[in-house]
Scaffold this active site. Sequence first.
Site, PDB file in Angstrom:
ATOM      1  N   LYS A  11      39.060  35.945  30.436  1.00 47.17           N
ATOM      2  CA  LYS A  11      38.549  35.235  29.256  1.00 47.17           C
ATOM      3  C   LYS A  11      38.711  36.061  27.973  1.00 47.17           C
ATOM      4  O   LYS A  11      39.005  37.261  28.033  1.00 47.17           O
ATOM      5  CB  LYS A  11      37.075  34.887  29.498  1.00 47.17           C
ATOM      6  CG  LYS A  11      36.842  33.900  30.648  1.00 47.17           C
ATOM      7  CD  LYS A  11      35.366  33.503  30.754  1.00 47.17           C
ATOM      8  CE  LYS A  11      35.121  32.488  31.845  1.00 47.17           C
ATOM      9  NZ  LYS A  11      33.687  32.054  31.876  1.00 47.17           N
ATOM     10  N   TYR A  51      37.211  22.494  31.301  1.00 47.22           N
ATOM     11  CA  TYR A  51      35.789  22.562  31.666  1.00 47.22           C
ATOM     12  C   TYR A  51      35.126  21.180  31.616  1.00 47.22           C
ATOM     13  O   TYR A  51      33.914  21.083  31.457  1.00 47.22           O
ATOM     14  CB  TYR A  51      35.059  23.549  30.758  1.00 47.22           C
ATOM     15  CG  TYR A  51      35.178  25.004  31.211  1.00 47.22           C
ATOM     16  CD1 TYR A  51      34.696  25.410  32.458  1.00 47.22           C
ATOM     17  CD2 TYR A  51      35.731  25.967  30.388  1.00 47.22           C
ATOM     18  CE1 TYR A  51      34.786  26.735  32.876  1.00 47.22           C
ATOM     19  CE2 TYR A  51      35.820  27.303  30.794  1.00 47.22           C
ATOM     20  CZ  TYR A  51      35.344  27.672  32.039  1.00 47.22           C
ATOM     21  OH  TYR A  51      35.422  28.986  32.448  1.00 47.22           O
ATOM     22  N   PHE A  59      25.375  23.864  27.364  1.00 53.21           N
ATOM     23  CA  PHE A  59      26.175  25.017  26.928  1.00 53.21           C
ATOM     24  C   PHE A  59      27.642  24.666  26.682  1.00 53.21           C
ATOM     25  O   PHE A  59      28.446  25.540  26.354  1.00 53.21           O
ATOM     26  CB  PHE A  59      26.082  26.164  27.952  1.00 53.21           C
ATOM     27  CG  PHE A  59      26.529  25.798  29.353  1.00 53.21           C
ATOM     28  CD1 PHE A  59      27.872  25.829  29.708  1.00 53.21           C
ATOM     29  CD2 PHE A  59      25.608  25.420  30.313  1.00 53.21           C
ATOM     30  CE1 PHE A  59      28.289  25.493  30.988  1.00 53.21           C
ATOM     31  CE2 PHE A  59      26.018  25.086  31.606  1.00 53.21           C
ATOM     32  CZ  PHE A  59      27.367  25.117  31.938  1.00 53.21           C
ATOM     33  N   THR A  93      27.722  34.329  38.178  1.00 51.81           N
ATOM     34  CA  THR A  93      27.970  33.797  36.829  1.00 51.81           C
ATOM     35  C   THR A  93      27.173  34.585  35.784  1.00 51.81           C
ATOM     36  O   THR A  93      27.690  34.916  34.718  1.00 51.81           O
ATOM     37  CB  THR A  93      27.571  32.307  36.776  1.00 51.81           C
ATOM     38  OG1 THR A  93      28.244  31.617  37.831  1.00 51.81           O
ATOM     39  CG2 THR A  93      27.928  31.682  35.449  1.00 51.81           C
ATOM     40  N   ASN A 114      31.514  36.224  30.229  1.00 51.05           N
ATOM     41  CA  ASN A 114      31.436  36.858  31.550  1.00 51.05           C
ATOM     42  C   ASN A 114      32.824  37.155  32.134  1.00 51.05           C
ATOM     43  O   ASN A 114      32.984  37.254  33.338  1.00 51.05           O
ATOM     44  CB  ASN A 114      30.558  36.037  32.501  1.00 51.05           C
ATOM     45  CG  ASN A 114      31.053  34.633  32.696  1.00 51.05           C
ATOM     46  OD1 ASN A 114      32.083  34.248  32.143  1.00 51.05           O
ATOM     47  ND2 ASN A 114      30.336  33.852  33.483  1.00 51.05           N
ATOM     48  N   HIS A 117      37.114  33.598  35.000  1.00 47.22           N
ATOM     49  CA  HIS A 117      36.903  32.318  35.690  1.00 47.22           C
ATOM     50  C   HIS A 117      37.630  32.375  37.026  1.00 47.22           C
ATOM     51  O   HIS A 117      38.719  32.948  37.121  1.00 47.22           O
ATOM     52  CB  HIS A 117      37.493  31.157  34.880  1.00 47.22           C
ATOM     53  CG  HIS A 117      37.636  29.896  35.700  1.00 47.22           C
ATOM     54  ND1 HIS A 117      36.593  29.009  35.851  1.00 47.22           N
ATOM     55  CD2 HIS A 117      38.658  29.422  36.463  1.00 47.22           C
ATOM     56  CE1 HIS A 117      36.992  28.037  36.674  1.00 47.22           C
ATOM     57  NE2 HIS A 117      38.237  28.266  37.050  1.00 47.22           N
ATOM     58  N   GLU A 128      43.360  22.923  38.646  1.00 47.35           N
ATOM     59  CA  GLU A 128      43.411  23.945  37.588  1.00 47.35           C
ATOM     60  C   GLU A 128      44.790  24.608  37.531  1.00 47.35           C
ATOM     61  O   GLU A 128      45.326  24.829  36.437  1.00 47.35           O
ATOM     62  CB  GLU A 128      42.306  24.977  37.833  1.00 47.35           C
ATOM     63  CG  GLU A 128      40.917  24.384  37.618  1.00 47.35           C
ATOM     64  CD  GLU A 128      39.774  25.290  38.053  1.00 47.35           C
ATOM     65  OE1 GLU A 128      38.615  24.849  37.913  1.00 47.35           O
ATOM     66  OE2 GLU A 128      40.019  26.422  38.526  1.00 47.35           O
TER      67      GLU A 128
END
Length: 140
Positions: A11, A51, A59, A93, A114, A117, A128
């Site tokens: 990320k 997502y 969120f 997570t 974090n 993924h 994905e």
Amino acid sequence: MAIERTFSILKPDATRRNLTGAINAKIEQAGLRIIAQKRVWMTRGQAETFYGVHRERPFFGELVDTMTSGPVVVQVLEGDNAIKKYREVMGATNPEKADAGTIRKDFAVSMGENSVHGSDAPETAAIEIAQWFSGNEIVG
Ligand code: UDP
Ligand code: MG
């Protein structure tokens, strides 16, 4: 054990802090092979599609903001039980709850930042991977 493929993202918080190599080392040390990899900057539309399952969650807006705040590295990982194994290597997570030695324990900043993924099931892994790679970009 079955050879599986899973989808991974390093990320923006990870690319920003120059951690792509350190995270890839943990992936490879776990016995997972990086069989496709490229650096991209997601559009909002791409992040919202990726997502989409979280669209109604409180969120979601922040998640899309974060995922489009800088470049990411998208990957396909292959190995025995790759989906479950990568989830273990990633850690929980919430990095405060992640086990010692996991990517999120060692590198994550917060729940929102974090660092990685990983797909949660074979069906989502296939979807994905198909969003980000064509067949000839994956070399197992
Ligand atoms: N997330 C968040 N707040 C939450 C739950 C999730 O910011 O309360 C973010 C977090 O970055 C997480 C991502 O949304 O990695 C997707 O959530 P999911 O529950 O699928 O967690 P993951 O599969 O990434 O562990
Ligand atoms: Mg998830």
